[in-house]
Scaffold this motif. Structure first.
Motif, PDB file in Angstrom:
ATOM      1  N   MET A 193      24.218  61.199 -42.364  1.00  0.00           N
ATOM      2  CA  MET A 193      23.473  60.192 -43.130  1.00  0.00           C
ATOM      3  C   MET A 193      22.339  59.632 -42.266  1.00  0.00           C
ATOM      4  SD  MET A 193      24.856  56.638 -44.906  1.00  0.00           S
ATOM      5  CE  MET A 193      26.032  57.504 -45.955  1.00  0.00           C
ATOM      6  N   GLU A 194      21.161  59.462 -42.883  1.00  0.00           N
ATOM      7  CA  GLU A 194      20.025  58.936 -42.147  1.00  0.00           C
ATOM      8  C   GLU A 194      20.302  57.524 -41.652  1.00  0.00           C
ATOM      9  OE1 GLU A 194      16.032  60.060 -43.953  1.00  0.00           O
ATOM     10  OE2 GLU A 194      17.387  60.445 -45.620  1.00  0.00           O
ATOM     11  N   SER A 195      19.699  57.183 -40.484  1.00  0.00           N
ATOM     12  CA  SER A 195      20.010  55.906 -39.835  1.00  0.00           C
ATOM     13  C   SER A 195      19.638  54.721 -40.708  1.00  0.00           C
ATOM     14  CB  SER A 195      19.285  55.816 -38.489  1.00  0.00           C
ATOM     15  OG  SER A 195      17.875  55.876 -38.671  1.00  0.00           O
ATOM     16  N   TRP A 196      18.544  54.819 -41.487  1.00  0.00           N
ATOM     17  CA  TRP A 196      18.143  53.675 -42.296  1.00  0.00           C
ATOM     18  C   TRP A 196      19.133  53.435 -43.436  1.00  0.00           C
ATOM     19  CZ3 TRP A 196      17.056  54.382 -47.468  1.00  0.00           C
ATOM     20  CH2 TRP A 196      16.686  55.660 -47.900  1.00  0.00           C
ATOM     21  N   LYS A 197      19.798  54.505 -43.906  1.00  0.00           N
ATOM     22  CA  LYS A 197      20.824  54.322 -44.942  1.00  0.00           C
ATOM     23  C   LYS A 197      22.067  53.651 -44.369  1.00  0.00           C
ATOM     24  CE  LYS A 197      19.359  58.224 -47.824  1.00  0.00           C
ATOM     25  NZ  LYS A 197      19.751  59.528 -48.418  1.00  0.00           N
ATOM     26  N   VAL A 198      22.434  54.047 -43.142  1.00  0.00           N
ATOM     27  CA  VAL A 198      23.564  53.397 -42.471  1.00  0.00           C
ATOM     28  C   VAL A 198      23.254  51.914 -42.266  1.00  0.00           C
ATOM     29  CG1 VAL A 198      24.957  53.319 -40.371  1.00  0.00           C
ATOM     30  CG2 VAL A 198      24.248  55.526 -41.331  1.00  0.00           C
ATOM     31  N   ASN A 199      22.025  51.626 -41.885  1.00  0.00           N
ATOM     32  CA  ASN A 199      21.633  50.232 -41.656  1.00  0.00           C
ATOM     33  C   ASN A 199      21.691  49.414 -42.939  1.00  0.00           C
ATOM     34  OD1 ASN A 199      21.275  50.408 -38.945  1.00  0.00           O
ATOM     35  ND2 ASN A 199      19.056  50.479 -38.976  1.00  0.00           N
ATOM     36  N   ILE A 200      21.270  50.009 -44.057  1.00  0.00           N
ATOM     37  CA  ILE A 200      21.323  49.278 -45.331  1.00  0.00           C
ATOM     38  C   ILE A 200      22.763  48.883 -45.658  1.00  0.00           C
ATOM     39  CG2 ILE A 200      21.091  49.530 -47.834  1.00  0.00           C
ATOM     40  CD1 ILE A 200      18.514  51.006 -47.418  1.00  0.00           C
ATOM     41  N   ILE A 201      23.691  49.833 -45.476  1.00  0.00           N
ATOM     42  CA  ILE A 201      25.104  49.538 -45.753  1.00  0.00           C
ATOM     43  C   ILE A 201      25.607  48.433 -44.823  1.00  0.00           C
ATOM     44  CG2 ILE A 201      27.443  50.481 -45.726  1.00  0.00           C
ATOM     45  CD1 ILE A 201      26.166  53.228 -46.422  1.00  0.00           C
ATOM     46  N   SER A 202      25.285  48.541 -43.535  1.00  0.00           N
ATOM     47  CA  SER A 202      25.752  47.560 -42.555  1.00  0.00           C
ATOM     48  C   SER A 202      25.143  46.190 -42.810  1.00  0.00           C
ATOM     49  CB  SER A 202      25.405  48.026 -41.138  1.00  0.00           C
ATOM     50  OG  SER A 202      25.938  49.305 -40.874  1.00  0.00           O
ATOM     51  N   VAL A 203      23.821  46.165 -43.042  1.00  0.00           N
ATOM     52  CA  VAL A 203      23.132  44.899 -43.293  1.00  0.00           C
ATOM     53  C   VAL A 203      23.620  44.285 -44.600  1.00  0.00           C
ATOM     54  CG1 VAL A 203      20.872  43.916 -43.837  1.00  0.00           C
ATOM     55  CG2 VAL A 203      21.103  45.439 -41.918  1.00  0.00           C
ATOM     56  N   TRP A 204      23.968  45.136 -45.588  1.00  0.00           N
ATOM     57  CA  TRP A 204      24.493  44.613 -46.854  1.00  0.00           C
ATOM     58  C   TRP A 204      25.718  43.748 -46.601  1.00  0.00           C
ATOM     59  CZ3 TRP A 204      28.576  44.015 -50.013  1.00  0.00           C
ATOM     60  CH2 TRP A 204      28.334  43.751 -51.370  1.00  0.00           C
ATOM     61  N   PHE A 205      26.648  44.253 -45.775  1.00  0.00           N
ATOM     62  CA  PHE A 205      27.859  43.481 -45.491  1.00  0.00           C
ATOM     63  C   PHE A 205      27.530  42.224 -44.675  1.00  0.00           C
ATOM     64  CE2 PHE A 205      29.974  47.487 -46.598  1.00  0.00           C
ATOM     65  CZ  PHE A 205      30.993  46.999 -47.416  1.00  0.00           C
ATOM     66  N   GLY A 206      26.589  42.346 -43.746  1.00  0.00           N
ATOM     67  CA  GLY A 206      26.173  41.164 -42.985  1.00  0.00           C
ATOM     68  C   GLY A 206      25.584  40.095 -43.888  1.00  0.00           C
ATOM     69  N   CYS A 207      24.734  40.493 -44.839  1.00  0.00           N
ATOM     70  CA  CYS A 207      24.133  39.539 -45.780  1.00  0.00           C
ATOM     71  C   CYS A 207      25.184  38.966 -46.729  1.00  0.00           C
ATOM     72  CB  CYS A 207      23.025  40.226 -46.586  1.00  0.00           C
ATOM     73  SG  CYS A 207      21.524  40.553 -45.655  1.00  0.00           S
ATOM     74  N   PHE A 208      26.155  39.794 -47.107  1.00  0.00           N
ATOM     75  CA  PHE A 208      27.218  39.316 -47.989  1.00  0.00           C
ATOM     76  C   PHE A 208      28.003  38.191 -47.323  1.00  0.00           C
ATOM     77  CE2 PHE A 208      31.772  39.556 -49.092  1.00  0.00           C
ATOM     78  CZ  PHE A 208      31.690  39.148 -50.415  1.00  0.00           C
ATOM     79  N   PHE A 209      28.431  38.407 -46.087  1.00  0.00           N
ATOM     80  CA  PHE A 209      29.210  37.376 -45.390  1.00  0.00           C
ATOM     81  C   PHE A 209      28.359  36.137 -45.115  1.00  0.00           C
ATOM     82  CE2 PHE A 209      31.954  41.043 -44.083  1.00  0.00           C
ATOM     83  CZ  PHE A 209      33.109  40.585 -44.700  1.00  0.00           C
ATOM     84  N   THR A 210      27.070  36.336 -44.840  1.00  0.00           N
ATOM     85  CA  THR A 210      26.194  35.182 -44.605  1.00  0.00           C
ATOM     86  C   THR A 210      25.999  34.385 -45.884  1.00  0.00           C
ATOM     87  OG1 THR A 210      25.030  36.389 -42.849  1.00  0.00           O
ATOM     88  CG2 THR A 210      23.918  34.463 -43.782  1.00  0.00           C
ATOM     89  N   GLY A 211      25.718  35.073 -47.004  1.00  0.00           N
ATOM     90  CA  GLY A 211      25.566  34.387 -48.283  1.00  0.00           C
ATOM     91  C   GLY A 211      26.841  33.685 -48.708  1.00  0.00           C
ATOM     92  N   LEU A 212      27.978  34.349 -48.473  1.00  0.00           N
ATOM     93  CA  LEU A 212      29.278  33.761 -48.787  1.00  0.00           C
ATOM     94  C   LEU A 212      29.500  32.489 -47.974  1.00  0.00           C
ATOM     95  CD1 LEU A 212      32.131  34.124 -50.129  1.00  0.00           C
ATOM     96  CD2 LEU A 212      32.776  35.402 -48.076  1.00  0.00           C
ATOM     97  N   ALA A 213      29.192  32.557 -46.694  1.00  0.00           N
ATOM     98  CA  ALA A 213      29.433  31.414 -45.815  1.00  0.00           C
ATOM     99  C   ALA A 213      28.573  30.217 -46.181  1.00  0.00           C
ATOM    100  CB  ALA A 213      29.167  31.829 -44.356  1.00  0.00           C
ATOM    101  N   ILE A 214      27.287  30.440 -46.378  1.00  0.00           N
ATOM    102  CA  ILE A 214      26.374  29.331 -46.660  1.00  0.00           C
ATOM    103  C   ILE A 214      26.665  28.713 -48.016  1.00  0.00           C
ATOM    104  CG2 ILE A 214      23.952  28.710 -46.999  1.00  0.00           C
ATOM    105  CD1 ILE A 214      23.251  30.941 -45.004  1.00  0.00           C
TER     106      ILE A 214
END
Length: 406
Positions: free
Chosen positions: A1-22
């Motif tokens: 899998m291309e690195s930018w696709k891996v990053n999208i998946i990883s950043v998605w979870f990071g944004c999810f937990f950040t949005g959840l927390a705030i």
């Protein structure tokens, strides 16, 4: 899998937990202010607005500094800084004993914020330009999902475990976001935008084909955040006014705060695809007008259920507006200046988060809760007018260019 696709998946979870927390904290923050000793309606409205907005005011001031550092050191470092810094700042808020301490800690939190905008900029800089609309819309669903779950979880914990417990859980979730970022996101070296970084702000705009439209889109970002933020300081208090006999105000407030996220999650990918077919600008204008109608309608509600239904409908528009603006920003800027443009847009986003709660708290204190919805509708309506003017000028500019071209 291309690195930018891996990053999208990883950043998605990071944004999810950040949005959840705030989002866990925001619906009941006015109740926490009240618990800290602020009791009168006027003082409660104003302190709620101040504690909401000071975080974003500080963020707007320091955002250019963090943006400059991101250009030199990379956006992953900014993501790590934001998630860890906010975890510590929110944890300390659990130990506040008066409203001044909460106000200062919310200001400190502003120094550390910026995870989601930096995640958006990271993805925009790595994803192929022809797929940027899809990527940004996909990433926006992470924050939306967090905003759905966060108020419900926060409201439930506030009613059953107490308000302070929510701060402990929120700090823990931000640590999860920190760990996801640390171990999963790969930046692939420092951003290659040193040439753009040497440009002055004036030179950046001179390089754009439609500089006035870009400024109009920045203002639109500010207004979108403003119309979401203006309701925040008074939501729990307005629900308490509508249903004074209820003994679970925090949970009801959390539910009504989360409701738009459900419909936004449904609409975001669909309206994104629709924008690809009929034009992103058309979708943006239609959703802004729809928002105006709904805010006027909210001023007439007589029960929390009516407010919930209207906010559910509002979510269909929310799911399209910010991704549409970000897609247009990518479309009308070059690779050389995209990072800078997103940085400016981020500052306007923070300004909207400052102005919105202050308008909501001020109008509520002077005229009552219902006038907050009317004032918000008027502001969005004015933005619809200015954006329509700028889009018309762009169309005329394109027609002149076509006439000149051989």
């Amino acid at each position: 899998m291309e690195s930018w696709k891996v990053n999208i998946i990883s950043v998605w979870f990071g944004c999810f937990f950040t949005g959840l927390a705030i989002s866990q904290i925001l619906p009941f923050l006015p109740l926490y202010v009240e618990q800290l000793g602020v009791t009168s309606h006027e003082a409660l409205s104003m302190w709620s607005g101040l504690t909401f907005s000071v975080t974003f005011l500080v963020s707007a001031i320091v955002s250019p500094m963090w943006g400059s550092l991101a250009d030199r050191k990379g956006r992953k470092l900014m993501l790590l800084r934001a998630s860890l810094g906010m975890a510590v700042a929110i944890l300390l808020q659990a130990f506040a004993t008066n409203v001044w301490q909460l106000f200062i800690l919310r200001a400190v939190m502003g120094l550390t914020s910026g995870y989601i905008p930096n995640a958006m900029a990271l993805v925009a800089s790595q994803v192929p330009r022809e797929r940027s609309g899809w990527a940004l819309s996909t990433l926006s669903t992470a924050q939306i999902s967090g905003v759905i779950v966060g108020p419900l979880l926060g409201g439930y914990m506030a009613d059953t475990l107490g308000l302070r417990m929510v701060f402990y859980v929120t700090a823990a979730l931000l640590m999860v976001s920190f760990l996801v970022t640390l171990f999963l996101i790969k930046e692939g070296g420092r951003p290659n935008i040193s040439k753009a970084n040497r440009l002055s702000g004036k030179a950046v705009f001179a390089s754009l084909p439609y500089p006035k439209l870009m400024i109009s889109l920045f203002v639109t970002t500010m207004v979108i955040q403003l119309c979401n933020g203006s309701i925040g300081p008074i939501l729990a208090l307005f629900i308490k006014h509508l249903s004074p006999e209820s003994n679970n105000i925090a949970f009801i407030s959390g539910f009504i705060a989360a409701v738009p996220g459900i419909s936004a999650l449904i609409s975001a990918p669909r309206l994104g695809k629709l924008g690809d077919r009929i034009g992103t600008a058309r979708v943006l204008m239609a959703t802004l007008i729809f928002s105006v109608i709904l805010f006027f309608a909210m001023s007439w509600v007589t029960s929390p259920m009516q407010l919930a239904v209207l906010r559910f409908l509002l979510g269909f528009a929310d799911g399209a507006m910010l991704p549409a603006v970000q897609t247009l920003l990518v479309k009308y800027s070059s690779d050389q200046v995209t990072g800078r443009i997103f940085g400016y847009n981020q500052s306007f986003m923070y300004l909207g988060n400052v102005v919105g709660p202050l308008i909501g708290a001020g109008v509520s204190a002077m005229a009552g809760f219902r006038w907050v919805f009317i004032a918000t509708a008027v502001v969005v309506l004015l933005n619809v007018w200015q954006l329509a003017v700028m889009l018309q000028r762009k169309k005329q500019q394109d027609e002149k260019r076509n006439e000149i071209a051989p």
